[in-house]
Scaffold this motif. Structure first.
Motif, mmCIF file in Angstrom:
data_model
loop_
_atom_site.group_PDB
_atom_site.id
_atom_site.type_symbol
_atom_site.label_atom_id
_atom_site.label_comp_id
_atom_site.label_asym_id
_atom_site.label_seq_id
_atom_site.Cartn_x
_atom_site.Cartn_y
_atom_site.Cartn_z
ATOM 1 N N ALA A 136 35.733 -51.680 -22.996
ATOM 2 C CA ALA A 136 36.759 -50.697 -22.643
ATOM 3 C C ALA A 136 36.138 -49.453 -22.028
ATOM 4 C CB ALA A 136 37.565 -50.325 -23.885
ATOM 5 N N ARG A 137 35.014 -49.020 -22.574
ATOM 6 C CA ARG A 137 34.371 -47.828 -22.036
ATOM 7 C C ARG A 137 33.909 -48.061 -20.597
ATOM 8 N NH1 ARG A 137 30.310 -44.128 -25.468
ATOM 9 N NH2 ARG A 137 29.829 -46.129 -26.435
ATOM 10 N N LEU A 138 33.380 -49.242 -20.318
ATOM 11 C CA LEU A 138 32.976 -49.544 -18.942
ATOM 12 C C LEU A 138 34.171 -49.506 -17.995
ATOM 13 C CD1 LEU A 138 30.399 -52.490 -19.258
ATOM 14 C CD2 LEU A 138 29.934 -50.121 -18.620
ATOM 15 N N ASP A 157 39.496 -47.918 -14.471
ATOM 16 C CA ASP A 157 40.557 -48.865 -14.826
ATOM 17 C C ASP A 157 41.000 -48.601 -16.261
ATOM 18 O OD1 ASP A 157 42.267 -50.979 -15.229
ATOM 19 O OD2 ASP A 157 40.914 -52.513 -14.457
ATOM 20 N N ALA A 158 41.792 -47.536 -16.443
ATOM 21 C CA ALA A 158 42.225 -47.153 -17.788
ATOM 22 C C ALA A 158 43.158 -48.188 -18.406
ATOM 23 C CB ALA A 158 42.909 -45.790 -17.737
ATOM 24 N N GLY A 159 43.936 -48.876 -17.593
ATOM 25 C CA GLY A 159 44.863 -49.875 -18.112
ATOM 26 C C GLY A 159 44.145 -51.021 -18.804
ATOM 27 N N THR A 160 43.119 -51.553 -18.158
ATOM 28 C CA THR A 160 42.350 -52.641 -18.769
ATOM 29 C C THR A 160 41.574 -52.132 -19.978
ATOM 30 O OG1 THR A 160 42.158 -53.724 -16.623
ATOM 31 C CG2 THR A 160 40.651 -54.453 -18.336
ATOM 32 N N SER A 169 42.981 -54.591 -28.453
ATOM 33 C CA SER A 169 42.434 -55.828 -29.012
ATOM 34 C C SER A 169 41.413 -55.514 -30.104
ATOM 35 C CB SER A 169 41.780 -56.659 -27.905
ATOM 36 O OG SER A 169 41.115 -57.787 -28.429
ATOM 37 N N ALA A 170 40.609 -54.457 -29.886
ATOM 38 C CA ALA A 170 39.578 -54.089 -30.863
ATOM 39 C C ALA A 170 40.195 -53.689 -32.199
ATOM 40 C CB ALA A 170 38.722 -52.957 -30.316
ATOM 41 N N VAL A 171 41.261 -52.886 -32.178
ATOM 42 C CA VAL A 171 41.859 -52.455 -33.450
ATOM 43 C C VAL A 171 42.631 -53.590 -34.115
ATOM 44 C CG1 VAL A 171 41.924 -50.023 -32.794
ATOM 45 C CG2 VAL A 171 43.916 -51.468 -32.318
ATOM 46 N N LEU A 193 39.059 -44.077 -32.636
ATOM 47 C CA LEU A 193 38.652 -42.853 -31.938
ATOM 48 C C LEU A 193 38.695 -43.058 -30.424
ATOM 49 C CD1 LEU A 193 37.503 -40.020 -31.801
ATOM 50 C CD2 LEU A 193 35.236 -40.976 -32.249
ATOM 51 N N ALA A 194 38.144 -44.177 -29.954
ATOM 52 C CA ALA A 194 38.156 -44.464 -28.521
ATOM 53 C C ALA A 194 39.580 -44.597 -28.006
ATOM 54 C CB ALA A 194 37.361 -45.736 -28.235
ATOM 55 N N LEU A 195 40.437 -45.220 -28.808
ATOM 56 C CA LEU A 195 41.831 -45.378 -28.414
ATOM 57 C C LEU A 195 42.526 -44.020 -28.336
ATOM 58 C CD1 LEU A 195 43.926 -47.530 -27.719
ATOM 59 C CD2 LEU A 195 44.415 -47.758 -30.168
ATOM 60 N N GLY A 196 42.233 -43.152 -29.284
ATOM 61 C CA GLY A 196 42.798 -41.809 -29.253
ATOM 62 C C GLY A 196 42.362 -41.023 -28.041
ATOM 63 N N ARG A 197 41.091 -41.101 -27.708
ATOM 64 C CA ARG A 197 40.575 -40.372 -26.541
ATOM 65 C C ARG A 197 41.225 -40.869 -25.256
ATOM 66 N NH1 ARG A 197 34.216 -40.504 -28.355
ATOM 67 N NH2 ARG A 197 34.196 -38.528 -29.509
ATOM 68 N N LEU A 198 41.361 -42.190 -25.144
ATOM 69 C CA LEU A 198 41.953 -42.756 -23.936
ATOM 70 C C LEU A 198 43.411 -42.336 -23.812
ATOM 71 C CD1 LEU A 198 41.484 -44.580 -21.482
ATOM 72 C CD2 LEU A 198 42.196 -46.518 -22.887
ATOM 73 N N ARG A 199 44.132 -42.382 -24.918
ATOM 74 C CA ARG A 199 45.548 -42.002 -24.866
ATOM 75 C C ARG A 199 45.720 -40.501 -24.632
ATOM 76 N NH1 ARG A 199 47.451 -46.435 -29.376
ATOM 77 N NH2 ARG A 199 48.373 -47.880 -27.866
ATOM 78 N N GLU A 200 44.827 -39.698 -25.184
ATOM 79 C CA GLU A 200 44.917 -38.261 -24.912
ATOM 80 C C GLU A 200 44.654 -37.978 -23.440
ATOM 81 O OE1 GLU A 200 43.124 -33.933 -26.338
ATOM 82 O OE2 GLU A 200 42.199 -35.781 -27.083
#
Length: 236
Positions: A133-135, A141-144, A151-153, A164-171
């Protein structure tokens, strides 16, 4: 170029190599990369089965190679990352470091293949999907990226890194309410994250400000209780 915040581990098989990993990590954090590299070189010489030693040395050499624009040193870092993975095939930081190096050297396809192969090899693990996801996020490509984090959670609902990564992306995508919930979940799983606690506080203030602004814009008055009668003045 993909930015990488290098995390240097300090675990080791023996007290001596463990100590050198710690000292090297401190030197790296202080910006003394050459001195740090010397510490990590001693680790791999004295404890050749220590994957963290190879990772630490690779990460430091990678940093120096970028600073000096030295392709030979970049190749050496790549080989060290690969040695780390030979010893520890699921080493999270090493996968991340090697993927960043491949992108730094103009090989993004190999970077994605590296992490995708890792995810295929351990289908029940959340960490490969977090890194994948980070890559995707860093390549626009924020959608992918979001799909992989969801999937990770689902695979590991107790993985604080994933939340945490999901929160950062959504913020970053403007979904403050959902980001707040994700940060709170990450904090509940790992309370020792002051930066996450700060994001929770910031988002709480931001969301409360939006509610206040909406109420004011619509002239919504909050009902107030009637005043209590003055003692001694009640008339019947």
């Amino acid at each position: 170029m993909v930015a990488c915040g290098l995390f240097l581990t300090s675990a080791g098989c023996h007290w001596g190599s463990n100590r050198k990993n710690v000292v090297g990590t401190q030197l790296h954090q202080q910006g003394h990369y050459t001195a740090a590299m010397q510490q990590f070189q001693q680790v791999v010489a004295e404890d050749p089965g220590n994957p963290d030693g190879y990772y630490n040395l690779a990460a430091t050499m990678h940093r120096l190679a970028k600073d000096r624009q030295d392709p030979k040193m970049m190749d050496d870092a790549l080989n060290l990352y690969q040695q780390c993975l030979d010893l520890s095939p699921n080493h999270v930081e090493c996968h991340r470091g090697l993927a960043v190096l491949l992108i730094d050297t103009g090989k993004p396809d190999r970077a994605f293949a590296l992490v995708k192969n890792w995810a295929t090899r351990v289908p029940g693990a959340a960490d490969p999907r977090i890194e994948l996801a980070r890559l995707y996020e860093e390549t626009g490509d924020a959608g992918t990226a979001l799909q992989h984090l969801e999937s990770a959670v689902q695979l590991d609902a107790n993985n604080s890194r994933a939340w945490l990564a999901l929160g950062r992306l959504r913020e970053s995508g403007g979904d403050d309410a959902q980001a707040l919930q994700n940060y709170q979940r990450a904090l509940a799983l790992n309370g020792g994250q002051p930066a996450v606690a700060e994001r929770v506080a910031v988002l709480n203030r931001r969301l409360n400000s939006k509610i206040d602004a909406s109420l004011n814009a619509n002239n919504v008055m909050i009902a107030q209780p009637p005043p209590a009668p003055a003692v001694g003045r009640t008339q019947f």
